[in-house]
Enzyme design. Structure first.
Site, PDB file in Angstrom:
ATOM      1  N   SER A 242      33.257  42.506  43.012  1.00 54.89           N
ATOM      2  CA  SER A 242      34.624  42.627  42.510  1.00 54.89           C
ATOM      3  C   SER A 242      34.718  43.251  41.123  1.00 54.89           C
ATOM      4  O   SER A 242      35.816  43.598  40.681  1.00 54.89           O
ATOM      5  CB  SER A 242      35.307  41.256  42.511  1.00 54.89           C
ATOM      6  OG  SER A 242      35.603  40.859  43.831  1.00 54.89           O
ATOM      7  N   VAL A 243      33.580  43.410  40.456  1.00 56.85           N
ATOM      8  CA  VAL A 243      33.603  44.158  39.195  1.00 56.85           C
ATOM      9  C   VAL A 243      34.115  45.573  39.450  1.00 56.85           C
ATOM     10  O   VAL A 243      34.701  46.219  38.577  1.00 56.85           O
ATOM     11  CB  VAL A 243      32.196  44.192  38.566  1.00 56.85           C
ATOM     12  CG1 VAL A 243      32.153  45.115  37.364  1.00 56.85           C
ATOM     13  CG2 VAL A 243      31.772  42.779  38.171  1.00 56.85           C
TER      14      VAL A 243
END
Length: 205
Positions: free
Chosen positions: A12-13
């Site tokens: 999700s970065v």
């Protein structure tokens, strides 16, 4: 051994790249952050007319995470789900979560990926490759089923290797592969799962 050329799944970065795509389209005058999501995604509940792109980007929309709806039709974390199934699950979320302010939900970035596709005419992986990764010389790819010898694996690497290999056999590339399980979570294309090497992240930063 891990070194500067090791490939990582940054999970999700990598949502930041989806947000960057939206901001690029805003700069080009093709959308505004004040636009309601209903302008770009059809068939949403009533909240689609009031939830803005800005709220989606900043995780303040209060839209529930689509996993709730997928679970209701027996699609769990270890199952495959494509983009259409995921967006349809969000369409079934008729009520926003109570309250105001920040509430992390993957649904926000699934919808933003739909906006990128609708406005640009390109699927999110293609947009990112053409407009960001290639121009910056980044060896990054949005490919949920990527399998290569130099991918960093966690301590349960035997399990991950098997699942990555199975996914690679089923899907031929990210145009068709929209989700696959890696460890404990499903990787969905709309979430902008990117595979960079350490040098790429330093360059992007």
């Amino acid at each position: 051994a891990i070194d500067a050329a090791t490939t990582f799944d940054i999970a999700s970065v990598s949502k930041q790249f989806t947000a960057t795509a939206i901001l690029m389209l805003q700069r080009e005058g093709k959308l505004t952050l004040a636009d309601p999501i209903a302008n770009y995604v059809d068939g949403l509940p009533d909240w689609g007319a009031s939830v803005t792109l800005d709220q989606l980007m900043h995780q303040t929309s209060r839209i529930p995470d689509y996993w709730v709806e997928l679970d209701d039709i027996d699609i769990g974390f270890s199952d495959f789900a494509d983009q259409t199934m995921t967006v349809d699950a969000i369409r079934r979320e008729t009520e926003l979560e109570p309250g105001t302010g920040f509430l992390y939900s993957n649904s926000n970035y699934v919808l933003l990926a739909e906006v990128v596709a609708r406005v640009s005419g390109q699927a999110l992986p293609d947009f990112l490759a053409e407009r960001i990764f290639t121009p910056l010389g980044l060896e990054m790819v949005l490919a949920p089923t990527l399998h290569a010898a130099d991918i960093a694996l966690s301590y349960d690497d035997d399990i991950r290797k098997v699942k990555a290999q199975e996914a690679a056999l089923v899907f031929s590339g990210f145009d068709e592969a929209v989700a696959f399980e890696l460890g404990s979570s499903i990787r969905v294309r709309a979430l902008a799962e990117a595979w960079p090497i350490v040098i790429d992240i330093r360059t992007w930063d």
